[in-house]
Design a protein around this motif. Structure first.
Motif, PDB file in Angstrom:
ATOM      1  N   PHE A 232       0.734  -1.239   0.071  1.00  0.00           N
ATOM      2  CA  PHE A 232       0.014  -0.022   0.004  1.00  0.00           C
ATOM      3  C   PHE A 232       0.793   1.300   0.044  1.00  0.00           C
ATOM      4  O   PHE A 232       0.488   2.209  -0.651  1.00  0.00           O
ATOM      5  CB  PHE A 232      -0.626  -0.032   1.220  1.00  0.00           C
ATOM      6  N   ILE A 233       2.071   1.202   0.575  1.00  0.00           N
ATOM      7  CA  ILE A 233       2.828   2.414   0.857  1.00  0.00           C
ATOM      8  C   ILE A 233       3.498   2.631  -0.340  1.00  0.00           C
ATOM      9  O   ILE A 233       3.931   3.557  -1.197  1.00  0.00           O
ATOM     10  CB  ILE A 233       4.055   2.323   1.671  1.00  0.00           C
ATOM     11  N   PHE A 234       3.836   1.549  -1.380  1.00  0.00           N
ATOM     12  CA  PHE A 234       4.483   1.565  -2.561  1.00  0.00           C
ATOM     13  C   PHE A 234       3.450   1.895  -3.701  1.00  0.00           C
ATOM     14  O   PHE A 234       3.770   2.474  -4.858  1.00  0.00           O
ATOM     15  CB  PHE A 234       5.281   0.512  -2.929  1.00  0.00           C
ATOM     16  N   LEU A 235       2.217   1.651  -3.548  1.00  0.00           N
ATOM     17  CA  LEU A 235       1.154   1.606  -4.550  1.00  0.00           C
ATOM     18  C   LEU A 235       1.059   3.114  -5.471  1.00  0.00           C
ATOM     19  O   LEU A 235       1.281   3.200  -6.624  1.00  0.00           O
ATOM     20  CB  LEU A 235      -0.192   1.096  -4.138  1.00  0.00           C
ATOM     21  N   PRO A 236       1.121   3.924  -4.494  1.00  0.00           N
ATOM     22  CA  PRO A 236       0.848   5.530  -5.148  1.00  0.00           C
ATOM     23  C   PRO A 236       2.058   5.848  -6.138  1.00  0.00           C
ATOM     24  O   PRO A 236       1.861   6.888  -6.839  1.00  0.00           O
ATOM     25  CB  PRO A 236       0.396   6.440  -4.198  1.00  0.00           C
ATOM     26  N   PHE A 237       3.432   5.124  -5.699  1.00  0.00           N
ATOM     27  CA  PHE A 237       4.420   5.668  -6.521  1.00  0.00           C
ATOM     28  C   PHE A 237       4.957   4.654  -7.544  1.00  0.00           C
ATOM     29  O   PHE A 237       6.029   4.806  -7.723  1.00  0.00           O
ATOM     30  CB  PHE A 237       5.508   6.125  -5.423  1.00  0.00           C
ATOM     31  N   SER A 238       3.894   3.646  -7.795  1.00  0.00           N
ATOM     32  CA  SER A 238       4.372   2.475  -8.794  1.00  0.00           C
ATOM     33  C   SER A 238       3.284   2.402  -9.872  1.00  0.00           C
ATOM     34  O   SER A 238       2.226   3.304  -9.724  1.00  0.00           O
ATOM     35  CB  SER A 238       4.840   1.525  -7.958  1.00  0.00           C
ATOM     36  N   ARG A 239       3.742   1.473 -10.770  1.00  0.00           N
ATOM     37  CA  ARG A 239       2.695   1.352 -11.775  1.00  0.00           C
ATOM     38  C   ARG A 239       1.286   0.589 -11.203  1.00  0.00           C
ATOM     39  O   ARG A 239       0.284   0.598 -11.848  1.00  0.00           O
ATOM     40  CB  ARG A 239       3.352   0.403 -12.722  1.00  0.00           C
ATOM     41  N   TYR A 240       1.359   0.227 -10.042  1.00  0.00           N
ATOM     42  CA  TYR A 240      -0.027  -0.283  -9.403  1.00  0.00           C
ATOM     43  C   TYR A 240      -0.979   0.791  -9.131  1.00  0.00           C
ATOM     44  O   TYR A 240      -2.118   0.394  -8.581  1.00  0.00           O
ATOM     45  CB  TYR A 240       0.264  -1.240  -8.274  1.00  0.00           C
ATOM     46  N   MET A 241      -0.647   2.099  -9.230  1.00  0.00           N
ATOM     47  CA  MET A 241      -1.502   3.376  -9.059  1.00  0.00           C
ATOM     48  C   MET A 241      -2.449   3.214  -9.992  1.00  0.00           C
ATOM     49  O   MET A 241      -3.758   3.756  -9.868  1.00  0.00           O
ATOM     50  CB  MET A 241      -0.493   4.489  -9.326  1.00  0.00           C
ATOM     51  N   HIS A 242      -2.428   2.240 -11.072  1.00  0.00           N
ATOM     52  CA  HIS A 242      -3.253   2.114 -12.099  1.00  0.00           C
ATOM     53  C   HIS A 242      -4.364   1.244 -11.624  1.00  0.00           C
ATOM     54  O   HIS A 242      -5.555   1.536 -12.050  1.00  0.00           O
ATOM     55  CB  HIS A 242      -2.642   1.347 -13.458  1.00  0.00           C
ATOM     56  N   ILE A 243      -4.456   0.611 -10.622  1.00  0.00           N
ATOM     57  CA  ILE A 243      -5.585  -0.165 -10.022  1.00  0.00           C
ATOM     58  C   ILE A 243      -6.661   0.787  -9.547  1.00  0.00           C
ATOM     59  O   ILE A 243      -7.683   0.848 -10.173  1.00  0.00           O
ATOM     60  CB  ILE A 243      -5.209  -1.055  -9.008  1.00  0.00           C
ATOM     61  N   PRO A 244      -6.506   1.738  -8.674  1.00  0.00           N
ATOM     62  CA  PRO A 244      -7.648   2.703  -8.298  1.00  0.00           C
ATOM     63  C   PRO A 244      -8.004   3.861  -9.544  1.00  0.00           C
ATOM     64  O   PRO A 244      -9.046   3.913  -9.667  1.00  0.00           O
ATOM     65  CB  PRO A 244      -7.116   3.296  -7.080  1.00  0.00           C
ATOM     66  N   THR A 245      -6.778   4.218 -10.265  1.00  0.00           N
ATOM     67  CA  THR A 245      -6.906   5.154 -10.991  1.00  0.00           C
ATOM     68  C   THR A 245      -7.892   4.912 -12.321  1.00  0.00           C
ATOM     69  O   THR A 245      -8.627   5.823 -12.778  1.00  0.00           O
ATOM     70  CB  THR A 245      -5.370   5.782 -11.320  1.00  0.00           C
ATOM     71  N   GLU A 246      -7.371   3.676 -12.732  1.00  0.00           N
ATOM     72  CA  GLU A 246      -8.454   2.995 -14.072  1.00  0.00           C
ATOM     73  C   GLU A 246      -9.913   3.198 -13.735  1.00  0.00           C
ATOM     74  O   GLU A 246     -10.719   3.617 -14.501  1.00  0.00           O
ATOM     75  CB  GLU A 246      -7.829   1.816 -14.372  1.00  0.00           C
ATOM     76  N   ILE A 247     -10.240   3.104 -12.548  1.00  0.00           N
ATOM     77  CA  ILE A 247     -11.643   2.993 -11.968  1.00  0.00           C
ATOM     78  C   ILE A 247     -12.074   4.422 -12.254  1.00  0.00           C
ATOM     79  O   ILE A 247     -13.304   4.536 -12.863  1.00  0.00           O
ATOM     80  CB  ILE A 247     -11.896   2.515 -10.609  1.00  0.00           C
ATOM     81  N   GLY A 248     -11.247   5.497 -11.958  1.00  0.00           N
ATOM     82  CA  GLY A 248     -11.732   6.905 -11.825  1.00  0.00           C
ATOM     83  C   GLY A 248     -11.783   7.324 -13.488  1.00  0.00           C
ATOM     84  O   GLY A 248     -12.623   7.817 -13.930  1.00  0.00           O
ATOM     85  N   LEU A 249     -10.798   6.703 -14.327  1.00  0.00           N
ATOM     86  CA  LEU A 249     -10.852   7.129 -15.792  1.00  0.00           C
ATOM     87  C   LEU A 249     -12.073   6.814 -16.296  1.00  0.00           C
ATOM     88  O   LEU A 249     -12.659   7.429 -17.236  1.00  0.00           O
ATOM     89  CB  LEU A 249      -9.525   6.349 -15.964  1.00  0.00           C
TER      90      LEU A 249
END
Ligand code: SF4
Ligand code: SF4
Length: 615
Positions: A232-249
């Motif tokens: 969770f700490i690394f998620l916003p600074f890695s490619r895994y940010m795509h998980i929550p962000t794609e939902i918004g997109l």
């Protein structure tokens, strides 16, 4: 309240991730224009929201588009995304069923087997244990495939896997550990304290008397919690940010927001962070396939922007051909996004073209049709001459916009990100067009066509010469003969994928030659390699791209390639001598039937043709 210190790493990580995400999304929200906010407000409580959720299920959880590309790859993505989703949902249901409360602290459903492992001898409880074990097995199969994909990308239909930045590598490694550690913790718990089904109890039995003891029990729950917290700490600074962000997109797109090509807007930020670095687009890029150059494609560009280590080469070593955009499973508008990034980088420089305001050019003759050959057609004058002959043959009242003195349309500068700086060029051309009094502007270059059509806001019709030629032929203003030529047609990127013009050139060619099919037609067309959007490629690299494209299109069987772009013609023609490269205007001109021939062939010449050709 159920609590144990080992839940702290998970809780801290989750709180940190949510705080960073809220902060980021709030910053992007501020980029919404008033118009965009109104669009979102208007569509929020409509069926578009329902369509958005449906798309989230089909793409973010089931990964339908990835399945369509490769089943194994699709299964891998689905088992991780949908499996994790199920684990959370069923975990919550089980928690409320067991503790009789709708909500518990967020860590309770995640570590439920730690807090609840005594059998209550209710059938439902065994059912939950069975289902949760099955979901865990489903996810573990995805983890195994994800690990295997890094070794054998080709088995998953990928030419190569993407290279990871350090943050991505740490997050990926942590992700690989999360579910095996959960399996370990639940299995030890199962054999020491009860609970679990065929998977966790089965593995626990194997560890009984050896690994499974009081120390490893507690250690394994700590390890599981730490792995989740770190992820969770690394998620916003890695490619895994795509998980929550794609939902918004997906929601923003469904509410009607579109990516702009010159501005890093709110939706551009969502796109930038929604790229999962899946690597599917890499195999469609000719820089990868023909030059073995793989560092500047969309996932690498986005990564470098996110990590603030963008370089000139990463930004500009791209043909902006749009091939990767079509293959992107997230639907990111790669061209618009790259263009917006270029604009952001280049817009700080001042324009040095303001002198154009004071320059007097030769007056433009009044005419019905104004023809803009463009810089590239001046460098391939056969196209310009052919268009002049065609205009004359069809008795079109035309004049040139750039016969002797040429003002660039501005697109090359805009492609380099200098939209604002290109304004003096645009304004000068607008003045000249207005002088002509024309109702139609015809261009031979698709690059010019696109900018006149999309950015000039002209109040006259803008047509590319392929469409114009088709109109002339369909309205009987041109008489053509069909030659013996066998040709393939090369769709220029800016005309085909860029402007959606696929049929007009084919209809025209079929009137004068025999058009052969290739595997690289329409949306699948290859770039000639000459793209003005790439300022990094050397001329020998461009030649390699051109020759590879020609080989794929002609299969060494066809010896004439017809295109509809002066830049493509020049690039292909300069790269080799064996294959003849013609512009569509040139083959039309070659097959014009002179009026003399019409007289001898036809007893009665149609009156409008006599008029049109001044016979
Ligand atoms: S636009 Fe073309 S050259 Fe650029 S990354 Fe995509 S496929 Fe490659
Ligand atoms: S741009 Fe699209 S296809 Fe390419 S790596 Fe990113 S998500 Fe995958």
């Amino acid at each position: 309240m159920k609590f144990d210190p080992f839940v702290l790493p998970f809780t801290v990580g989750l709180t940190f991730m949510i705080s960073v995400l809220l902060y980021q999304y709030f910053r992007w929200y501020l980029l919404l224009s008033a118009k965009e906010k109104t669009i979102v407000r208007t569509n929020l409580f409509t069926k578009r929201t329902f369509f958005g959720f449906r798309e989230i299920f089909s793409e973010s959880l089931f990964h339908k588009k990835i399945f369509a590309k490769n089943r194994l790859l699709g299964y891998m993505h689905m088992s991780l995304a949908f499996g994790w989703f199920l684990l959370i949902i069923v975990g919550h249901l089980e928690t409320s069923a067991y503790f009789g409360k709708a909500f518990e602290a967020p860590y309770v459903p995640i570590f439920l087997r730690f807090f609840q492992n005594e059998a209550t001898h209710q059938t439902a409880q065994f059912g939950y244990w069975f289902v949760m074990d099955t979901i865990l097995l489903f996810i573990l199969s995805g983890v195994f495939l994800a690990w295997y994909k890094r070794k054998k990308a080709k088995k998953f239909g990928l030419g190569r896997a993407t290279k990871h930045a350090i943050g991505d590598r740490i997050a990926l490694t942590v992700l690989w550990f999360i579910f095996p550690l959960r399996l370990l913790a639940e299995s030890i718990t199962s054999i020491l304290y009860g609970g679990g089904s065929y998977l966790t109890f089965g593995l626990g039995s194997l560890m009984e008397g050896t690994i499974a003891n009081e120390h490893t029990f507690y250690f394994s729950w700590w390890a599981y919690s730490i792995s989740l917290g770190l992820f969770f700490i690394f998620l916003p600074f890695s490619r895994y940010m795509h998980i929550p962000t794609e939902i918004g997109l997906i929601m923003l797109r469904n509410w009607g927001l579109k990516t702009e090509k010159n501005k890093m807007s709110c939706i551009s930020q969502f796109e930038l962070h929604s790229c999962s670095s899946c690597g599917i687009c890499l195999d469609t890029c000719q820089l990868t396939t023909d030059l073995n150059s793989c560092y500047s494609q969309a996932p690498y560009l986005y990564k470098s922007v996110r990590n603030a280590n963008l370089t000139d080469a990463k930004l500009n070593d791209c043909l902006m051909c749009g091939r990767c955009e079509l293959s992107c499973v997230v639907g990111i508008s790669n061209n618009n996004l790259r263009q917006s990034i270029r604009n952001k980088v280049s817009n700080k420089t001042e324009s040095n073209l303001n002198y154009l305001n004071d320059i007097k050019l030769q007056p433009i003759n009044k005419a019905d049709v104004i023809y803009f050959a463009g810089c590239m057609s001046h460098l391939t004058p056969g196209i310009k001459r052919a268009m002049e002959s065609i205009f004359k043959a069809a008795s079109v009242n035309f004049s040139h916009l750039d016969q002797y003195e040429s003002v660039c349309c501005g697109r090359p500068m805009m492609l380099a990100g200098m939209t604002k700086q290109a304004l003096p060029l645009i304004n000068k051309n607008k003045d000249l067009i207005a002088q002509s009094g024309a109702k139609i502007l015809v261009t031979s270059c698709p690059i010019c066509y696109k900018v006149f059509k999309e950015d000039y806001n002209l109040d006259i019709e803008v047509v590319h010469h392929t469409t114009y030629l088709q109109n002339l032929i369909d309205s009987g203003k041109l008489r053509l003969q069909k030659s013996e030529m066998k040709v393939v047609y090369h769709d220029p990127c800016e005309l085909g994928r860029g402007s959606g013009i696929y049929e007009a050139p084919r209809q025209v060619i079929k009137r004068v030659a025999s058009l052969k099919k290739t595997d690289y037609e329409k949306e699948q067309a290859l770039c000639c390699g000459g793209s003005l959007a790439n300022t990094i490629l050397t001329s020998s690299e461009r030649n390699i791209l051109a020759n590879a494209a020609l080989k794929k299109m002609t299969n060494d069987k066809i010896h004439t390639v017809v295109t509809a772009c002066p830049l493509c013609k020049k690039t292909f023609a300069s790269a080799q001598k064996e294959i003849a490269i013609k512009d569509i205007a040139e083959i039309v001109e070659m097959n014009l039937i002179p009026m003399k021939v019409i007289r001898t062939k036809s007893k009665k010449v149609p009156s409008e043709l006599l008029l049109n050709n001044n016979i």
